[in-house]
Motif scaffolding. Structure first.
Motif, PDB file in Angstrom:
ATOM      1  N   THR A 136       0.820  -1.210   0.000  1.00  0.00           N
ATOM      2  CA  THR A 136       0.000   0.000   0.000  1.00  0.00           C
ATOM      3  C   THR A 136       0.859   1.268   0.000  1.00  0.00           C
ATOM      4  O   THR A 136       0.593   2.211  -0.754  1.00  0.00           O
ATOM      5  CB  THR A 136      -0.937   0.025   1.215  1.00  0.00           C
ATOM      6  OG1 THR A 136      -0.164  -0.159   2.413  1.00  0.00           O
ATOM      7  CG2 THR A 136      -1.961  -1.089   1.139  1.00  0.00           C
TER       8      THR A 136
ATOM      9  N   ASP B   2      -6.276   9.334   4.510  1.00  0.00           N
ATOM     10  CA  ASP B   2      -6.844   9.144   3.182  1.00  0.00           C
ATOM     11  C   ASP B   2      -8.313   8.731   3.274  1.00  0.00           C
ATOM     12  O   ASP B   2      -9.165   9.210   2.518  1.00  0.00           O
ATOM     13  CB  ASP B   2      -6.039   8.074   2.435  1.00  0.00           C
ATOM     14  CG  ASP B   2      -6.415   7.994   0.965  1.00  0.00           C
ATOM     15  OD1 ASP B   2      -7.011   8.953   0.445  1.00  0.00           O
ATOM     16  OD2 ASP B   2      -6.123   6.965   0.331  1.00  0.00           O
ATOM     17  N   LYS B   3      -8.609   7.845   4.223  1.00  0.00           N
ATOM     18  CA  LYS B   3      -9.985   7.363   4.373  1.00  0.00           C
ATOM     19  C   LYS B   3     -10.942   8.465   4.817  1.00  0.00           C
ATOM     20  O   LYS B   3     -12.069   8.581   4.309  1.00  0.00           O
ATOM     21  CB  LYS B   3     -10.021   6.211   5.392  1.00  0.00           C
ATOM     22  CG  LYS B   3     -11.405   5.656   5.674  1.00  0.00           C
ATOM     23  CD  LYS B   3     -12.018   5.037   4.419  1.00  0.00           C
ATOM     24  CE  LYS B   3     -13.399   4.461   4.705  1.00  0.00           C
ATOM     25  NZ  LYS B   3     -14.040   3.946   3.482  1.00  0.00           N
ATOM     26  N   PHE B   4     -10.499   9.293   5.765  1.00  0.00           N
ATOM     27  CA  PHE B   4     -11.390  10.314   6.336  1.00  0.00           C
ATOM     28  C   PHE B   4     -11.281  11.677   5.658  1.00  0.00           C
ATOM     29  O   PHE B   4     -11.902  12.640   6.105  1.00  0.00           O
ATOM     30  CB  PHE B   4     -11.115  10.453   7.834  1.00  0.00           C
ATOM     31  CG  PHE B   4     -11.458   9.220   8.621  1.00  0.00           C
ATOM     32  CD1 PHE B   4     -12.732   8.674   8.563  1.00  0.00           C
ATOM     33  CD2 PHE B   4     -10.509   8.589   9.400  1.00  0.00           C
ATOM     34  CE1 PHE B   4     -13.063   7.534   9.273  1.00  0.00           C
ATOM     35  CE2 PHE B   4     -10.818   7.447  10.126  1.00  0.00           C
ATOM     36  CZ  PHE B   4     -12.106   6.916  10.054  1.00  0.00           C
TER      37      PHE B   4
ATOM     38  N   LEU C 243      -3.048   6.098   6.143  1.00  0.00           N
ATOM     39  CA  LEU C 243      -4.230   5.393   5.660  1.00  0.00           C
ATOM     40  C   LEU C 243      -5.511   6.017   6.216  1.00  0.00           C
ATOM     41  O   LEU C 243      -6.499   6.189   5.493  1.00  0.00           O
ATOM     42  CB  LEU C 243      -4.148   3.919   6.054  1.00  0.00           C
ATOM     43  CG  LEU C 243      -3.055   3.108   5.349  1.00  0.00           C
ATOM     44  CD1 LEU C 243      -2.850   1.771   6.046  1.00  0.00           C
ATOM     45  CD2 LEU C 243      -3.413   2.888   3.892  1.00  0.00           C
ATOM     46  N   LEU C 244      -5.509   6.343   7.507  1.00  0.00           N
ATOM     47  CA  LEU C 244      -6.678   6.956   8.126  1.00  0.00           C
ATOM     48  C   LEU C 244      -6.970   8.332   7.521  1.00  0.00           C
ATOM     49  O   LEU C 244      -8.132   8.684   7.282  1.00  0.00           O
ATOM     50  CB  LEU C 244      -6.469   7.076   9.633  1.00  0.00           C
ATOM     51  CG  LEU C 244      -6.449   5.758  10.413  1.00  0.00           C
ATOM     52  CD1 LEU C 244      -6.039   6.008  11.871  1.00  0.00           C
ATOM     53  CD2 LEU C 244      -7.806   5.071  10.359  1.00  0.00           C
TER      54      LEU C 244
ATOM     55  N   TYR D 143       1.291   4.968  -2.257  1.00  0.00           N
ATOM     56  CA  TYR D 143       1.198   6.301  -1.652  1.00  0.00           C
ATOM     57  C   TYR D 143       2.490   7.102  -1.866  1.00  0.00           C
ATOM     58  O   TYR D 143       2.458   8.319  -2.065  1.00  0.00           O
ATOM     59  CB  TYR D 143       0.926   6.177  -0.148  1.00  0.00           C
ATOM     60  CG  TYR D 143      -0.518   5.908   0.199  1.00  0.00           C
ATOM     61  CD1 TYR D 143      -1.512   6.835  -0.115  1.00  0.00           C
ATOM     62  CD2 TYR D 143      -0.883   4.746   0.852  1.00  0.00           C
ATOM     63  CE1 TYR D 143      -2.838   6.608   0.211  1.00  0.00           C
ATOM     64  CE2 TYR D 143      -2.213   4.489   1.182  1.00  0.00           C
ATOM     65  CZ  TYR D 143      -3.181   5.432   0.859  1.00  0.00           C
ATOM     66  OH  TYR D 143      -4.494   5.187   1.182  1.00  0.00           O
TER      67      TYR D 143
ATOM     68  N   ARG E  94      -2.869  14.626   4.075  1.00  0.00           N
ATOM     69  CA  ARG E  94      -1.831  13.672   4.479  1.00  0.00           C
ATOM     70  C   ARG E  94      -0.509  14.413   4.660  1.00  0.00           C
ATOM     71  O   ARG E  94       0.496  14.140   4.010  1.00  0.00           O
ATOM     72  CB  ARG E  94      -1.712  12.558   3.433  1.00  0.00           C
ATOM     73  CG  ARG E  94      -2.879  11.593   3.467  1.00  0.00           C
ATOM     74  CD  ARG E  94      -2.907  10.693   2.257  1.00  0.00           C
ATOM     75  NE  ARG E  94      -3.313  11.419   1.065  1.00  0.00           N
ATOM     76  CZ  ARG E  94      -3.279  10.914  -0.156  1.00  0.00           C
ATOM     77  NH1 ARG E  94      -2.834   9.699  -0.350  1.00  0.00           N
ATOM     78  NH2 ARG E  94      -3.673  11.630  -1.188  1.00  0.00           N
TER      79      ARG E  94
ATOM     80  N   TYR F 294      -4.054  14.722  11.335  1.00  0.00           N
ATOM     81  CA  TYR F 294      -3.006  13.802  10.875  1.00  0.00           C
ATOM     82  C   TYR F 294      -1.821  13.832  11.838  1.00  0.00           C
ATOM     83  O   TYR F 294      -1.260  12.786  12.191  1.00  0.00           O
ATOM     84  CB  TYR F 294      -2.558  14.200   9.469  1.00  0.00           C
ATOM     85  CG  TYR F 294      -1.384  13.405   8.937  1.00  0.00           C
ATOM     86  CD1 TYR F 294      -1.534  12.086   8.532  1.00  0.00           C
ATOM     87  CD2 TYR F 294      -0.120  13.993   8.829  1.00  0.00           C
ATOM     88  CE1 TYR F 294      -0.461  11.364   8.033  1.00  0.00           C
ATOM     89  CE2 TYR F 294       0.953  13.287   8.334  1.00  0.00           C
ATOM     90  CZ  TYR F 294       0.782  11.966   7.936  1.00  0.00           C
ATOM     91  OH  TYR F 294       1.855  11.253   7.448  1.00  0.00           O
TER      92      TYR F 294
END
Length: 358
Positions: free
Chosen positions: A114, A216-218, A213-214, A118, A222, A229
């Motif tokens: 992953t 990007d999800k929310f 990852l969090l 990124y 980043r 963040y």
């Protein structure tokens, strides 16, 4: 969820390793080092962010490669036995599948799959940079990771494998002490410094994985300019302190952690392959050769992870084993659903991957 769980578990065990090796080198209690490293990570990464982690990892990994390469020149290597290792096989013994899954998990861990994507996105690379991307992967996986992994395997097989060394009880101190009488203090220190550098660089890089990852999800930025963040980085860094209180020796725990990460890797690889074959997701889909290589990698990781799970079940069902089995079952179903979507897309002549992935 897959990558965050794997990275979170890795954070605890890597911190245990970093603190333990730091304690071995300095004589200061590992719990003190755990707090020190957590604060250093929190301050450094929350203040400097991703670029600082990347630059620091490059420098440390370069030193690690040199340290382990140097150890090859002071450790006696049986070249004929080493050549025999070119034939792939699951090691004999109760923990053979665990060792194989741990080694492969270190090479294609779900977080690596992953975060590679990124990283390219953070650098703004496009298909025009494909040659640079290939060079980057070749240099890191074949060059840095490949060379120092091979050096570690050869040194460990030469010195740390035998009736007098118990893998289940092996510590950084025991490993260094085993090297000392045979090849001198130089090899002991090279081993410890190399292990320390590898653990520190991995810990720093791994700390940014769950927050990235969090974010990007929310829908967060980043970057450390976003306080959410930044707070997530600090939380992950400080949570790593708990690793030093986990029972057991660091080396076996690391192998188990990497093996757990491997359980989620086939799904992550399937997602990447799925999107790389969707014309709405990428301007040019994968070649047949790339797809065959990708499917082969999915197959190898799935079989190795399956062997690991089978071995765990044979050893007895525990709460941890049941959790890993449930985790694997969910990801297996998700992978099969991806396969079904892929077949449907090809059957009706449409590409709906981008919409399906949301």
């Amino acid at each position: 969820v897959d990558a965050v769980l794997a990275a979170g578990l890795a954070q605890l065990t890597i911190m245990k390793t970093v603190a333990g090796v730091s304690a071995t080198i300095t004589g200061i209690d590992a719990r003190v080092w755990a707090v020190v490293w957590a604060l250093v990570l929190a301050a450094g990464l929350a203040g400097g962010g991703y670029r600082l982690a990347e630059t620091g990892a490059k420098l440390l990994v370069s030193l690690v490669v040199l340290a382990f390469l140097a150890s090859l020149f002071v450790v006696p290597i049986d070249l004929s036995a080493a050549a025999g290792g070119l034939v792939p096989r699951i090691p004999a013994g109760v923990d053979g599948a665990l060792v194989a899954a741990g080694i492969l998990g270190g090479a294609v861990h779900v977080t690596l799959v992953t975060m590679q994507s990124y990283t390219m996105d953070a650098h703004g690379w496009s298909r025009d940079d494909i040659d640079l991307a290939r060079f980057d992967v070749g240099l890191s996986m074949l060059g840095a990771f490949g060379i120092y992994s091979l050096a570690i395997f050869l040194v460990a097989a030469s010195v740390l494998h035998g009736p007098g060394v118990s893998g289940a009880e092996l510590t950084a101190t025991a490993a260094a002490q085993a090297l000392g009488p045979l090849v001198g203090d130089a090899a002991s220190w090279l081993f410890l410094i190399g292990l320390w550098g590898a653990a520190v660089s991995t810990l720093g890089a791994n700390t940014v994985v769950p927050p990235y990852l969090l974010a990007d999800k929310f829908g967060w930025e980043r970057d450390v300019s976003d306080s959410r963040y930044r707070a997530a980085i600090v939380a992950v860094a400080l949570a790593g302190i708990g690793g030093v209180f986990i029972g057991g020796e660091a080396f076996p725990l690391l192998v188990l952690t990497l093996a757990f990460g491997l359980v989620g890797t086939p799904f992550a690889l399937a997602v990447v392959l799925y999107l790389l074959n969707d014309r709405q997701a990428v301007p040019e889909t994968n070649s047949t050769l790339a797809n065959v290589g990708g499917l082969a990698l999915v197959g190898v990781t799935a079989v190795t992870a399956g062997s690991f799970l089978q071995e765990q079940v044979a050893s007895g069902l525990t709460p941890v084993t049941l959790f890993v089995l449930a985790f694997a079952a969910v990801l297996t179903v998700a992978t099969l659903l991806l396969l079904g979507l892929f077949v449907r897309d090809r059957f009706d002549g449409t590409d709906t991957a981008a919409e399906s992935m949301g």
